[in-house]
Design a protein around this motif. Structure first.
Motif, mmCIF file in Angstrom:
data_model
loop_
_atom_site.group_PDB
_atom_site.id
_atom_site.type_symbol
_atom_site.label_atom_id
_atom_site.label_comp_id
_atom_site.label_asym_id
_atom_site.label_seq_id
_atom_site.Cartn_x
_atom_site.Cartn_y
_atom_site.Cartn_z
ATOM 1 N N ASP A 76 82.746 -85.468 10.957
ATOM 2 C CA ASP A 76 82.225 -85.388 12.322
ATOM 3 C C ASP A 76 80.719 -85.148 12.341
ATOM 4 O O ASP A 76 80.126 -85.036 13.409
ATOM 5 C CB ASP A 76 82.923 -84.270 13.104
ATOM 6 N N THR A 225 85.524 -81.394 17.433
ATOM 7 C CA THR A 225 86.842 -80.777 17.310
ATOM 8 C C THR A 225 87.248 -80.106 18.614
ATOM 9 O O THR A 225 88.387 -80.229 19.070
ATOM 10 C CB THR A 225 86.843 -79.739 16.174
ATOM 11 N N LYS A 227 86.184 -80.863 21.598
ATOM 12 C CA LYS A 227 86.446 -81.886 22.616
ATOM 13 C C LYS A 227 87.839 -82.480 22.444
ATOM 14 O O LYS A 227 88.558 -82.707 23.425
ATOM 15 C CB LYS A 227 85.388 -82.985 22.534
ATOM 16 N N ARG A 228 88.233 -82.739 21.196
ATOM 17 C CA ARG A 228 89.578 -83.294 20.954
ATOM 18 C C ARG A 228 90.654 -82.303 21.387
ATOM 19 O O ARG A 228 91.647 -82.679 22.022
ATOM 20 C CB ARG A 228 89.731 -83.650 19.470
#
Length: 266
Positions: A76, A225, A227-228
């Motif tokens: 990421d 992470t 946001k997911r």
């Protein structure tokens, strides 16, 4: 002056005072970064370019003492290979407390602190200089405008006017983004300061945006992470709300029919 103060206070209640405050402190340009918004993601190529700008230009004065070298391999983040991470780490020396001597850094080590004691560390700069904060930390403006830290950094790096002045033996440079208008840091990006590995033309504007994006990642490496997880949470709540709605309709359907029948007979 009092009217303006009252106006800003009123807008703050609606979450709109931050852009005005940013304008009062200096001009911050609203760049369109890829990681903004609830579904935005870091541009890995941009992060790698920003890392290159940091290593070749910014690291001469500024450190990243809260960023471990190993994080440069995060998928990421810059997503560098193991070999590349080791090569970057080996460019620095760190004190080994076990042997009491300096040694070449390893991926498990952190970037060193700023070599210039007057230069701030850049690890959290993108969070410390957020330009669009909402009132009382509610984060309303982050939803609308984004964090603002990357915009501030990019604007600062391109905000020099070319004017200089000297005060108490110190040279200051005019900058339309810096809150007081004059900053001790000289212009550092002029264009073609680096030769990008991916062939992108290295204009001053491009370099500023790239290093600003990299510093945003350095300050918020787990943003993707979160946001997911947030998206999964919203989907879960939407499904749960739908099930509760359907269950409620089913439970009260018989009561509703009896009331309708009674109303029709009466």
């Amino acid at each position: 002056m009092k009217i303006r103060t009252v106006l800003i206070a009123g807008l703050a209640a609606l979450g709109l005072a931050a852009p005005l405050a940013a304008e009062e402190g200096g001009h911050v340009k609203d760049y369109a970064f890829s990681f903004e918004g609830p579904f935005g993601v870091y541009d890995q190529k941009q992060l790698r370019r920003g890392l290159q700008v940091y290593l070749e230009v910014c690291s001469a004065c500024h450190g990243l003492k809260y960023v471990p070298f190993r994080s440069l391999g995060d998928p990421d983040g810059p997503g560098l290979g193991e070999k590349a991470v080791k090569e970057i780490a080996a460019q620095y020396e760190v004190m080994d407390p076990d042997i009491g001597e300096m040694r070449a850094a390893r991926p498990s080590d952190y970037f060193p602190k700023s070599p210039n004691p007057k230069a701030p560390d850049l690890s959290l700069m993108a969070k410390a200089r957020a330009g669009f904060h909402g009132p009382m930390g509610l984060g309303i403006n982050q939803v609308i405008y984004g964090m603002g830290g990357a915009e501030y950094i990019a604007s600062l790096l391109t905000g020099f006017t070319g004017e200089e002045k000297e005060e108490a033996g110190q040279t200051f440079y005019e900058n339309k983004t810096f809150p007081v208008g004059w900053i001790a840091m000289p212009p550092v990006l002029t264009g073609d300061d680096v030769e990008y590995a991916d062939g992108t033309k290295a204009t001053a504007e491009q370099e500023a945006q790239d290093v600003a994006a990299f510093l945003m990642w350095a300050a918020e490496p787990k943003m993707m992470t979160r946001k997911r997880m947030g998206f999964v949470g919203v989907v879960y709540l939407a499904i749960l709300a739908s099930l509760l709605y359907l269950t409620n309709k089913t439970l009260w359907a018989a009561v509703k029919r009896r009331r309708e029948k009674a109303a029709a007979e009466g």
